[in-house]
Design an enzyme around this catalytic site. Structure first.
Site, mmCIF file in Angstrom:
data_model
loop_
_atom_site.group_PDB
_atom_site.id
_atom_site.type_symbol
_atom_site.label_atom_id
_atom_site.label_comp_id
_atom_site.label_asym_id
_atom_site.label_seq_id
_atom_site.Cartn_x
_atom_site.Cartn_y
_atom_site.Cartn_z
ATOM 1 N N TRP A 157 -13.127 71.432 -12.399
ATOM 2 C CA TRP A 157 -12.682 71.420 -11.339
ATOM 3 C C TRP A 157 -12.620 71.278 -9.798
ATOM 4 O O TRP A 157 -11.931 71.393 -9.161
ATOM 5 C CB TRP A 157 -11.926 72.365 -11.298
ATOM 6 C CG TRP A 157 -11.996 73.923 -11.535
ATOM 7 C CD1 TRP A 157 -12.422 74.305 -12.798
ATOM 8 C CD2 TRP A 157 -12.118 74.806 -10.650
ATOM 9 N NE1 TRP A 157 -13.135 75.314 -12.569
ATOM 10 C CE2 TRP A 157 -13.027 75.777 -11.735
ATOM 11 C CE3 TRP A 157 -12.857 75.060 -10.062
ATOM 12 C CZ2 TRP A 157 -13.504 76.937 -11.111
ATOM 13 C CZ3 TRP A 157 -13.144 76.153 -9.031
ATOM 14 C CH2 TRP A 157 -13.629 76.598 -9.245
ATOM 15 N N LYS A 181 -12.451 63.109 -19.841
ATOM 16 C CA LYS A 181 -11.227 64.020 -19.586
ATOM 17 C C LYS A 181 -11.359 65.297 -18.127
ATOM 18 O O LYS A 181 -12.617 65.620 -18.085
ATOM 19 C CB LYS A 181 -11.824 64.601 -20.961
ATOM 20 C CG LYS A 181 -11.143 65.873 -22.174
ATOM 21 C CD LYS A 181 -10.486 66.849 -20.983
ATOM 22 C CE LYS A 181 -10.777 68.081 -20.857
ATOM 23 N NZ LYS A 181 -11.010 69.134 -19.683
ATOM 24 N N PRO A 182 -10.335 64.918 -17.156
ATOM 25 C CA PRO A 182 -11.002 65.949 -16.246
ATOM 26 C C PRO A 182 -10.615 67.369 -16.768
ATOM 27 O O PRO A 182 -9.934 67.265 -17.367
ATOM 28 C CB PRO A 182 -9.777 65.349 -15.957
ATOM 29 C CG PRO A 182 -8.973 64.547 -16.277
ATOM 30 C CD PRO A 182 -9.409 63.853 -17.469
ATOM 31 N N SER A 236 -19.621 75.113 -17.166
ATOM 32 C CA SER A 236 -20.714 75.781 -17.825
ATOM 33 C C SER A 236 -21.072 75.653 -19.369
ATOM 34 O O SER A 236 -22.042 74.836 -19.427
ATOM 35 C CB SER A 236 -19.308 76.767 -18.058
ATOM 36 O OG SER A 236 -18.898 76.676 -19.144
ATOM 37 N N GLU A 257 -24.024 68.580 -16.894
ATOM 38 C CA GLU A 257 -24.552 69.380 -15.644
ATOM 39 C C GLU A 257 -24.094 70.861 -15.746
ATOM 40 O O GLU A 257 -22.887 71.070 -16.559
ATOM 41 C CB GLU A 257 -24.302 68.739 -14.563
ATOM 42 C CG GLU A 257 -24.801 67.203 -14.765
ATOM 43 C CD GLU A 257 -26.164 67.100 -13.985
ATOM 44 O OE1 GLU A 257 -26.773 68.055 -13.926
ATOM 45 O OE2 GLU A 257 -27.129 66.326 -14.166
ATOM 46 N N LEU A 258 -24.776 71.888 -15.996
ATOM 47 C CA LEU A 258 -24.671 72.909 -16.620
ATOM 48 C C LEU A 258 -24.384 73.968 -14.886
ATOM 49 O O LEU A 258 -24.856 73.838 -14.019
ATOM 50 C CB LEU A 258 -25.168 73.600 -17.992
ATOM 51 C CG LEU A 258 -25.157 72.654 -18.809
ATOM 52 C CD1 LEU A 258 -25.801 73.062 -19.999
ATOM 53 C CD2 LEU A 258 -23.658 71.766 -19.585
ATOM 54 N N ARG A 285 -19.637 77.151 1.658
ATOM 55 C CA ARG A 285 -19.549 75.783 0.713
ATOM 56 C C ARG A 285 -18.479 75.423 -0.070
ATOM 57 O O ARG A 285 -18.923 75.858 -1.414
ATOM 58 C CB ARG A 285 -20.145 74.659 1.580
ATOM 59 C CG ARG A 285 -19.476 73.105 1.730
ATOM 60 C CD ARG A 285 -20.864 72.529 1.580
ATOM 61 N NE ARG A 285 -21.619 71.955 0.719
ATOM 62 C CZ ARG A 285 -21.029 71.676 -0.099
ATOM 63 N NH1 ARG A 285 -20.725 70.410 -0.614
ATOM 64 N NH2 ARG A 285 -22.458 71.499 -1.470
ATOM 65 N N CYS A 291 -21.506 74.997 -8.681
ATOM 66 C CA CYS A 291 -22.906 74.683 -9.351
ATOM 67 C C CYS A 291 -24.252 75.176 -8.416
ATOM 68 O O CYS A 291 -25.205 75.443 -9.161
ATOM 69 C CB CYS A 291 -22.990 74.494 -11.274
ATOM 70 S SG CYS A 291 -22.734 72.426 -9.807
HETATM 71 P P1 ADP Z 1 -15.442 76.385 -15.598
HETATM 72 O O1 ADP Z 1 -16.045 77.313 -16.056
HETATM 73 O O2 ADP Z 1 -15.566 75.660 -14.210
HETATM 74 O O3 ADP Z 1 -13.707 75.918 -15.765
HETATM 75 P P2 ADP Z 1 -15.993 74.727 -18.431
HETATM 76 O O4 ADP Z 1 -16.939 74.619 -18.758
HETATM 77 O O5 ADP Z 1 -14.991 75.563 -19.047
HETATM 78 O O6 ADP Z 1 -15.812 75.204 -16.599
HETATM 79 O O7 ADP Z 1 -15.114 73.660 -18.201
HETATM 80 C C1 ADP Z 1 -15.816 72.415 -17.564
HETATM 81 C C2 ADP Z 1 -14.885 71.234 -18.633
HETATM 82 O O8 ADP Z 1 -15.361 71.486 -19.440
HETATM 83 C C3 ADP Z 1 -12.983 70.948 -17.971
HETATM 84 O O9 ADP Z 1 -13.151 69.920 -18.222
HETATM 85 C C4 ADP Z 1 -12.458 71.952 -19.469
HETATM 86 O O10 ADP Z 1 -11.354 71.487 -19.780
HETATM 87 C C5 ADP Z 1 -13.583 71.537 -20.567
HETATM 88 N N1 ADP Z 1 -14.144 71.715 -21.896
HETATM 89 C C6 ADP Z 1 -13.917 73.353 -21.659
HETATM 90 N N2 ADP Z 1 -13.817 74.046 -22.830
HETATM 91 C C7 ADP Z 1 -14.411 72.724 -23.557
HETATM 92 C C8 ADP Z 1 -14.087 72.992 -25.222
HETATM 93 N N3 ADP Z 1 -14.903 73.065 -26.041
HETATM 94 N N4 ADP Z 1 -15.379 71.715 -25.065
HETATM 95 C C9 ADP Z 1 -15.010 70.484 -24.199
HETATM 96 N N5 ADP Z 1 -15.158 70.722 -23.372
HETATM 97 C C10 ADP Z 1 -14.442 72.152 -22.500
#
Ligand code: ADP
Length: 485
Positions: A157, A181-182, A236, A257-258, A285, A291
């Site tokens: 996001w 998948k946003p 993440s 990209e973690l 910023r 990240c």
């Molecule tokens: P943040 O902590 O920045 O929200 P996430 O890694 O939780 O980071 O989310 C990044 C993206 O990964 C979002 O689009 C979220 O919906 C998606 N996401 C979260 N959990 C899963 C999962 N188990 N499998 C696939 N996508 C996921």
């Protein structure tokens, strides 16, 4: 455009087969404005069956899209770049409304995000290969590049447009169909982008967008389907590891990209003002929600107090408020949960003896604001020195020698970005090589550039986005053995 007209112009269905479509379940979910806590819009909530429909479409068009002339794909990307740029104000306001960043930063993201479309329109026509004569003269070696096939792009996001275009641009340029998948907090920007791609002539089915509140199930179903050939994820490290494990089952190509924990190192011989300017950018910023954000500010002890005093003055002067207000220097945090985790990191550090130089608290009232903060005097084991903060909190730690500064910078399982400031050329070259990170900024607080490879090492990821490297992530290498000439 005013806000109601803008919101009305955004498709709120799933983007499937070139148009907005309700979920087969009829379900929707609300998108919240983080500056007010109010509902901005309701969007369709994709189910696994919707995801299968998107993959049906992506698979049906895959061969035809892969066979389009590179120039045709390039022209569509270029037209999308022009169309996004023409609607820059709308995209900027939309991102400010759904994500919270201040308008000037949203405008910056529109320029940055659109540039991936232009850059990869230019790359689409430069997909090369090579030929060679086998050393023994027994044949000719031809190496060609082919699109990997249907791709899944999962985005976070914090940069609702750019994290999408950084994946969609190279995927389309390479000749892949793509399902996006946003993030559930910010689906509107991606839906508007999908509309724009349809308007400029992208064939139906080549791009789908699946907002959902149930990412694990929807994504899990796609990952298990043998028709999917690639996943590109920004988010993440924890979720990245889940996806890597799922990708193993079908041996999918992956780009990851973690998370990051970027060190921001200021040496005694730095230009103090440049270093403070750099820290403001690297830390504040996007509200610190990046990240690549400076997570650990490491300052050599000879300059530490001067640096901390100046940075504190600058941070204390930042006005907190809604991103659309011209007076605001920093907007809200994305949601209550994220704000809570920032507050917990600061509160724990303070309880363990850290000193708050400015800020240090959530802001009372509507929305999810947190005061821009500087803290120092952190105990060695403070969690804020290890965990990704993802908020406007500058945590400062001192060090004595270059050796010690570099060792502290590298003391993390992450390896995305690193920044350092010095006016000594020898030190600049030495330290740039010794920092364990995929990207290093020298006397700069912002490093991202669509023409440069963005990516991390260690637990920060796999692969690169952008640059001439970015399109390779969407191409397979095929060797064709030809007879001798
Ligand atoms: P943040 O902590 O920045 O929200 P996430 O890694 O939780 O980071 O989310 C990044 C993206 O990964 C979002 O689009 C979220 O919906 C998606 N996401 C979260 N959990 C899963 C999962 N188990 N499998 C696939 N996508 C996921």
């Amino acid at each position: 455009m005013n806000v109601p007209d803008l919101i009305n112009s955004v498709p709120t269905g799933l983007w499937l087969n070139g148009r907005a479509t309700p979920s087969e379940s009829g379900r929707t979910f609300d998108v919240i404005n983080p500056a007010t806590g109010e509902v901005l819009a309701s969007v369709a909530n994709a189910t696994p069956a919707d995801a299968t429909a998107a993959l049906d479409a992506a698979s049906a068009v895959a061969d035809e899209w892969a066979a389009t002339a590179p120039r045709v794909r390039a022209e569509i990307l270029r037209a999308a770049f022009e169309a996004v740029t023409a609607r820059a104000d709308d995209f900027a306001l939309l991102m400010t409304l759904e994500m919270g960043k201040i308008l000037p930063e949203s405008r910056g993201e529109v320029a940055y995000g659109a540039e991936f479309l232009r850059w990869f329109s230019e790359e689409a026509v430069r997909i090369g290969g090579r030929t060679a004569t086998a050393p023994a003269g027994t044949g000719e070696i031809a190496v060609v590049k082919e699109p990997v096939g249907p791709c899944l792009a999962i985005t976070p996001w914090n940069f609702p447009l750019a994290m999408g275009t950084r994946k969609i641009g190279p995927a389309l340029a390479a000749g892949c169909s793509v399902i996006v998948k946003p993030a559930e907090d910010t689906p509107l920007t991606m839906l508007l982008l999908a509309q724009i791609f349809a308007d400029v002539g992208l064939p139906p089915g080549v791009l789908s967008v699946l907002p959902t509140l149930d990412a694990p199930t929807v994504v899990g179903g796609l990952m298990a389907d043998p028709r999917l050939r690639k996943v590109s994820f920004t988010g993440s490290t924890g979720v990245g590891k889940i996806l890597l494990a799922q990708a193993a089952n079908n041996v999918l190509r992956t780009s990851m990209e973690l998370g990051g924990s970027a060190p921001f190192v200021v040496f005694d011989d730095a230009d103090l003002d440049k270093a403070v300017d750099g820290a403001m950018l690297a830390k504040m910023r996007n509200g610190g929600e990046a990240c690549t954000a400076a997570n650990r500010i490491l300052v050599q002890n000879g300059i530490r107090e001067a640096f901390t005093t100046k940075l504190t003055e600058r941070v204390a002067a930042m006005r907190v408020g809604p991103g659309w207000d011209a007076e605001s220097a920093i907007g809200p945090i994305i949601n209550a949960k994220q704000r809570g985790s920032i507050a917990a990191l600061v509160d724990e550090a303070v309880a363990a003896g850290a000193t708050v130089r400015t800020g240090g608290k959530p802001v009372d009232g509507a929305g999810f604001f947190y005061e821009p903060t500087v803290i120092d005097g952190l105990p060695d084991d403070a969690r804020i020195r290890r965990d990704e903060i993802f908020g406007p909190v500058a945590a400062i730690v001192g060090f004595d020698t270059e050796e010690q500064g570099v060792a502290m910078a590298n003391d993390t399982e992450y390896g995305l970005a690193a920044y350092f400031f010095t006016e000594n050329v020898g030190r600049a070259q030495r330290v740039a090589r010794r920092l364990q990170a995929g990207m290093v900024g020298v006397n700069r607080g912002v490093i991202s550039d669509p023409a440069a490879p963005f990516g991390g090492i260690k637990q920060s990821g796999l692969g690169s986005e952008g640059g001439s490297e970015g399109i390779e992530e969407y191409l397979n290498t095929k060797y064709i053995a030809l007879p001798p000439v």
